[in-house]
Design an enzyme around this catalytic site. Sequence first.
Site, mmCIF file in Angstrom:
data_model
loop_
_atom_site.group_PDB
_atom_site.id
_atom_site.type_symbol
_atom_site.label_atom_id
_atom_site.label_comp_id
_atom_site.label_asym_id
_atom_site.label_seq_id
_atom_site.Cartn_x
_atom_site.Cartn_y
_atom_site.Cartn_z
ATOM 1 N N SER A 111 -5.915 1.549 11.557
ATOM 2 C CA SER A 111 -5.772 0.120 11.853
ATOM 3 C C SER A 111 -6.949 -0.388 12.686
ATOM 4 O O SER A 111 -7.494 0.341 13.516
ATOM 5 C CB SER A 111 -4.468 -0.105 12.617
ATOM 6 N N TYR A 134 -8.122 -6.603 10.185
ATOM 7 C CA TYR A 134 -7.562 -7.921 10.498
ATOM 8 C C TYR A 134 -8.743 -8.842 10.693
ATOM 9 O O TYR A 134 -9.695 -8.503 11.413
ATOM 10 C CB TYR A 134 -6.770 -7.879 11.807
ATOM 11 N N THR A 160 -5.749 -6.851 5.473
ATOM 12 C CA THR A 160 -4.366 -7.311 5.647
ATOM 13 C C THR A 160 -4.338 -8.828 5.708
ATOM 14 O O THR A 160 -5.015 -9.433 6.551
ATOM 15 C CB THR A 160 -3.763 -6.697 6.931
ATOM 16 N N LYS A 258 -3.649 -6.241 1.345
ATOM 17 C CA LYS A 258 -2.316 -5.786 1.770
ATOM 18 C C LYS A 258 -1.517 -6.951 2.345
ATOM 19 O O LYS A 258 -2.014 -7.676 3.217
ATOM 20 C CB LYS A 258 -2.468 -4.694 2.830
ATOM 21 N N HIS A 282 4.908 -6.339 5.501
ATOM 22 C CA HIS A 282 4.482 -5.831 6.812
ATOM 23 C C HIS A 282 5.628 -5.067 7.485
ATOM 24 O O HIS A 282 5.835 -5.140 8.695
ATOM 25 C CB HIS A 282 4.014 -6.994 7.702
#
Length: 395
Positions: A111, A134, A160, A258, A282
């Site tokens: 992440s 992100y 994402t 995603k 999510h």
Amino acid sequence: MKPKFGYPVTTDDYREKARARLPGFLFDYLDGGAADEQTLRANETGWVNINLRQRVLVNVENVDTTTTLVGQTCSMPVVLAPLGLAGMMARRGEVQAVRAANAVGIPFTLSTVGICAVEEVQAAATEAAWFQLYMLRDRPRVAALLDKAWAAGCRTLVFTVDLPLPGMRHRDFRNGLSSKGPRTRLLKIQQLLSRPGWLWNVAVRGGPLSFGNLSDALPDAGNLDAFKEWIDAQFDPTVTWADLEWIRKHWQGRLLLKGILDVEDARQAVRVGADGIVVSNHGGRQLDGVASGAGKLPDIVAAIGSQTEVLVDGGVRSGTDVFRALALGARGVMIGRPWAFALAGGGEAGLTRLLLSWQQELRLAMTLTGVTRITDIGADQLDRPRTTEFRKAGE
Ligand SMILES: Cc1cc2nc3c(=O)[nH]c(=O)nc-3n(C[C@H](O)[C@H](O)[C@H](O)COP(=O)(O)O)c2cc1C
């Protein structure tokens, strides 16, 4: 009733181990979902409600769970999903997780807001990790982050798209995660002191606990509260499909989107040239009230499964669930909480054991439904095939 002592085997066993080891606010952060957690629950029941079609007297001597996901060979169609703060579930958690994933032969996704930096994870990896992005308001920082991931050896980017702002996670509010008042500070200290093993192993010996990929964004890298505030303000709600062009310019590798949950969005993902999508809500942490991954998957596969790879996540809790997802048309699945429960409850060895057990469950499901190759799994293996036609991804 589960025996109190005994070897953990299932995701649920590891969930209980994790609950016993983690400070309460951290377990709730991992386990919880948005609002009343209806979507979180729907994710799990979505798979459980699917019956499989048992077949017998088929030669199933050579069952093979191997497959490819966006060109990468995997021992089974499972990817460890990106989890923010995963490095707090065990000492240098993402490093342990990538080792377990590599040992089993599946991809690990780091992440943007992981604890360990991409360089640290890649140094421990034998197979390049996937990197999750992100979009932040600070675009030069995003560009630098992508360069860093590329230089470290990552070649698959998971962008994402379902977090223009963080969801309302009531458990986190109750635990005072976003508050700095003396009462919540006391509550946190109380919970920390009740887990001395975690404090010593993870926080003291495993430090620093900061967002490794963004450690140059703020001077006080160890102050997680200040960091969280900065990051929450950095999520960019102005991002649109037009920004995909910017991403493509800064990322030469494979690209997965995603957080797709709608057929129209899935079609758009194909138009912008995504190498794959992850059908995802999510893990029920964003909009409570949206449908489960299992519910949305068939229509999305029917619409675009022949044009790009369709992965799914949310509520997958066993190797049999992996099989169910494939029978509904997915090319593969991502799993989130299960891997973090196993990591928190049993470390690298525990996660490796859980993954191997899933592979065995998947093999068993293939054997008893009479298929020997992953690409042969489809609607034929469902007890009551849906009337709408859906195809396997890639066909
Ligand atoms: C604690 C936690 C943190 C997460 N952090 C991220 C993240 O940083 N980036 C992201 O794309 N998804 C994140 N997710 C969503 C997961 O990648 C995944 O979509 C979800 O966990 C799948 O559902 P499952 O947990 O039921 O398997 C997070 C999920 C959890 C539970």
